[in-house]
Scaffold this active site. Structure first.
Site, mmCIF file in Angstrom:
data_model
loop_
_atom_site.group_PDB
_atom_site.id
_atom_site.type_symbol
_atom_site.label_atom_id
_atom_site.label_comp_id
_atom_site.label_asym_id
_atom_site.label_seq_id
_atom_site.Cartn_x
_atom_site.Cartn_y
_atom_site.Cartn_z
ATOM 1 C CB SER A 182 -0.899 0.005 1.241
ATOM 2 O OG SER A 182 -1.538 1.246 1.412
ATOM 3 C CE1 TYR A 225 -4.439 -2.454 4.707
ATOM 4 C CE2 TYR A 225 -3.474 -0.312 4.214
ATOM 5 C CZ TYR A 225 -3.969 -1.535 3.793
ATOM 6 O OH TYR A 225 -3.987 -1.837 2.448
#
Length: 249
Positions: free
Chosen positions: A127, A140
């Protein structure tokens, strides 16, 4: 004919990546926790297998059914957005089970065949939160940042056997289900004390200047899988590319 196995193909990046590789003439093994008919082209070059990357028995069954593969794309993942203080440790562990340990388990499962053939590519999708700190994404980010370090080190040791390891770093894609692919609603992870802080952040999320499309990620994964150089990082999407360039600068 090249064969790619992709995890998490029921929606979003994984679904578009499976379609892209198939369109390029590859045989695609599309995996998802609960297979759905009609999502992908009906073709003798498209196989759909059940796979839960958090279960060793499911991984073993999928790898046996798949047979030899040229490229593994670790795309399956779950999101978590909210104040770290309010995020239960049980949920954080669940995020790591999929985003971190699930990726590691899949990699460990395919290394023997790739090492024996002295060829193969492993593409781990992380990400853009790894490219610059993002608010309300601590857990995350940690799960994805672990895979960044893991893949960088892995690229060295597997390179000795002719096997490549790559990272694709997608930006923010409002059209995907990642933000809602969680057991806990975002509102439950924003305590009252954080409300005034979180409000402007969510407003920015609602109107981002730059975003990522599923096709951006599919193309970046394709490039990573077919690039014979030792390049490690492949940002995907206009926002991820901008963050990557800013990081270098």
């Amino acid at each position: 004919m090249k064969i790619v196995l992709i995890t998490g193909t029921s929606s979003g990046y994984g679904l578009e990546t499976a379609r892209h590789f198939h369109a390029q003439g590859w045989t695609v093994i599309a995996t998802m926790r609960t297979p759905h008919a009609g999502l992908l082209p009906d073709s003798d070059r498209m196989r759909i297998l059940p796979l839960d990357v958090t279960r060793p028995d499911s991984i073993d069954a999928a790898i046996r059914a798949a047979g030899p593969i040229d490229v593994l794309v670790n795309n399956a993942g779950i999101g978590v957005v909210g104040a770290f203080e309010a995020t239960p440790m049980a949920h954080i562990r669940k995020v790591f089970e999929t985003n971190t340990f699930g990726v590691m388990a899949m990699v460990q499962a395919v290394i023997p065949q790739m090492r024996a053939r002295r060829s193969g590519v492993i593409v781990n999708v992380t990400s853009s939160v790894t490219l610059a700190p993002h608010p309300l994404a601590a857990a995350y980010t940690a799960s994805k940042q672990a895979i960044e370090g893991f893949t960088g080190s892995l690229a060295h040791e597997l390179g000795a056997f002719g096997v490549q390891a790559k990272l694709v770093e997608p930006g923010y894609a409002p059209t995907t289900r990642l933000a809602i692919n969680t057991d806990i609603p975002v509102t439950d992870l924003i305590p009252e004390a954080y409300a005034s802080y979180a409000g402007p952040i969510f407003a920015t999320f609602a109107n981002p200047e730059l975003t990522t499309q599923e096709s951006d990620v599919a193309q970046a994964v394709w490039l990573a899988a077919t690039d014979k150089t030792d390049r490690l990082h492949y940002p995907a999407g206009a926002d991820a590319v901008a963050l990557s360039q800013a990081k270098v600068a």
